[in-house]
Motif scaffolding. Sequence first.
Motif, mmCIF file in Angstrom:
data_model
loop_
_atom_site.group_PDB
_atom_site.id
_atom_site.type_symbol
_atom_site.label_atom_id
_atom_site.label_comp_id
_atom_site.label_asym_id
_atom_site.label_seq_id
_atom_site.Cartn_x
_atom_site.Cartn_y
_atom_site.Cartn_z
ATOM 1 N N ALA A 75 0.832 -1.206 0.000
ATOM 2 C CA ALA A 75 0.000 0.000 0.000
ATOM 3 C C ALA A 75 0.866 1.255 0.000
ATOM 4 O O ALA A 75 0.587 2.228 -0.720
ATOM 5 C CB ALA A 75 -0.934 -0.007 1.202
ATOM 6 N N VAL A 76 1.927 1.255 0.803
ATOM 7 C CA VAL A 76 2.816 2.413 0.863
ATOM 8 C C VAL A 76 3.583 2.563 -0.445
ATOM 9 O O VAL A 76 3.819 3.683 -0.923
ATOM 10 C CB VAL A 76 3.771 2.297 2.064
ATOM 11 C CG1 VAL A 76 4.809 3.419 2.043
ATOM 12 C CG2 VAL A 76 2.992 2.333 3.372
ATOM 13 N N CYS A 77 3.963 1.456 -1.059
ATOM 14 C CA CYS A 77 4.634 1.514 -2.367
ATOM 15 C C CYS A 77 3.742 2.187 -3.401
ATOM 16 O O CYS A 77 4.203 3.007 -4.200
ATOM 17 C CB CYS A 77 5.005 0.110 -2.831
ATOM 18 S SG CYS A 77 6.344 -0.666 -1.890
ATOM 19 N N ARG A 78 2.460 1.844 -3.374
ATOM 20 C CA ARG A 78 1.519 2.473 -4.309
ATOM 21 C C ARG A 78 1.401 3.969 -4.024
ATOM 22 O O ARG A 78 1.305 4.783 -4.954
ATOM 23 C CB ARG A 78 0.148 1.801 -4.218
ATOM 24 C CG ARG A 78 0.087 0.436 -4.893
ATOM 25 C CD ARG A 78 -1.348 -0.034 -5.053
ATOM 26 N NE ARG A 78 -1.994 -0.275 -3.765
ATOM 27 C CZ ARG A 78 -1.947 -1.426 -3.107
ATOM 28 N NH1 ARG A 78 -1.270 -2.451 -3.615
ATOM 29 N NH2 ARG A 78 -2.553 -1.572 -1.948
ATOM 30 N N GLU A 79 1.399 4.332 -2.749
ATOM 31 C CA GLU A 79 1.313 5.746 -2.395
ATOM 32 C C GLU A 79 2.499 6.518 -2.968
ATOM 33 O O GLU A 79 2.339 7.615 -3.522
ATOM 34 C CB GLU A 79 1.276 5.902 -0.875
ATOM 35 C CG GLU A 79 -0.025 5.434 -0.221
ATOM 36 C CD GLU A 79 0.035 5.551 1.284
ATOM 37 O OE1 GLU A 79 0.740 6.448 1.789
ATOM 38 O OE2 GLU A 79 -0.600 4.734 1.972
ATOM 39 N N PHE A 80 3.693 5.968 -2.838
ATOM 40 C CA PHE A 80 4.884 6.632 -3.362
ATOM 41 C C PHE A 80 4.839 6.742 -4.886
ATOM 42 O O PHE A 80 5.324 7.717 -5.461
ATOM 43 C CB PHE A 80 6.144 5.881 -2.922
ATOM 44 C CG PHE A 80 6.705 6.368 -1.621
ATOM 45 C CD1 PHE A 80 7.672 7.366 -1.582
ATOM 46 C CD2 PHE A 80 6.268 5.835 -0.419
ATOM 47 C CE1 PHE A 80 8.182 7.824 -0.376
ATOM 48 C CE2 PHE A 80 6.771 6.285 0.792
ATOM 49 C CZ PHE A 80 7.735 7.280 0.818
ATOM 50 N N ALA A 81 4.275 5.735 -5.542
ATOM 51 C CA ALA A 81 4.193 5.762 -6.992
ATOM 52 C C ALA A 81 3.201 6.798 -7.497
ATOM 53 O O ALA A 81 3.373 7.349 -8.591
ATOM 54 C CB ALA A 81 3.815 4.372 -7.518
ATOM 55 N N LEU A 82 2.174 7.102 -6.689
ATOM 56 C CA LEU A 82 1.092 7.971 -7.152
ATOM 57 C C LEU A 82 1.135 9.384 -6.569
ATOM 58 O O LEU A 82 0.702 10.337 -7.221
ATOM 59 C CB LEU A 82 -0.259 7.335 -6.808
ATOM 60 C CG LEU A 82 -0.557 5.986 -7.469
ATOM 61 C CD1 LEU A 82 -1.846 5.396 -6.913
ATOM 62 C CD2 LEU A 82 -0.643 6.129 -8.987
#
Length: 259
Positions: free
Chosen positions: A209-216
């Motif tokens: 979830a945090v990886c997705r946050e950083f990507a977006l």
Amino acid sequence: MRTSWLLLGMAVSSWAATETVRLRRLPRLAEVAADLDTTVDPPGEATSPPCTLALLGDSLVSGVGVESARHALPSQLGLRVASLLDARVRVWVNARTGARAADVARTQVPALRDADAPVDAVIVSVGANDATHLTRPTTYTSALREAVVGAREATGAAVVLCGVPDFRGFRALSPPLRRTVHGYGTLLHHLQAGVAAQADAWFVPRDPAVCREFALDRDLMALDRFHASSTGVARLADVAAPVIAEAVTEHRDSTAAAS
């Protein structure tokens, strides 16, 4: 055929040279390493014995990209661990921007012997620079294992490895280079998990979830688009703090049982 390979080699060299020039033009952010050692009290009255955390690693630990020392990873981890353990937490830091696993093993781990208080957990956050420099897997694994074993021998504490970041949010890198570094970082992340298992260390894996946050979310990255911002560091601390608190608790329980 030889002409084709020659043209391909020229194209790759030209692209690499262009990338190098572009990256050198990005803003250089200062670190706040001079003010990172800190002591944090829990929100209420402390009901558990105080503990000491030692942080080793690269620019994520030394505070590049954040607004101030209180926004840096050491302070953010201290705040969360103090709350989770209901204890005063002292954080001792020895990190350097640009450090790779070999640097941690050879220069930062020996300094643990200079810590002026018993250490409950050593947190090692390194690998991003190994990913961008494409450090050989065997070299990285060997250095990381040396760091983990050395940290434990120097302190007798629990050792916690933090996983290599997900590079999909690192917009300083062009898309082709970003994909390459992301793939290599994922390989190093798997190697980290293996070293942690073999060396009986704790491991903080990437949180999807945090990886997705950083990507977006661009706000999670600093102005150079390569380092985490204060907001991004806080999210990373959210992921790592529970593992560190559990490591400290189990280490204390096992130490008490042994005595």
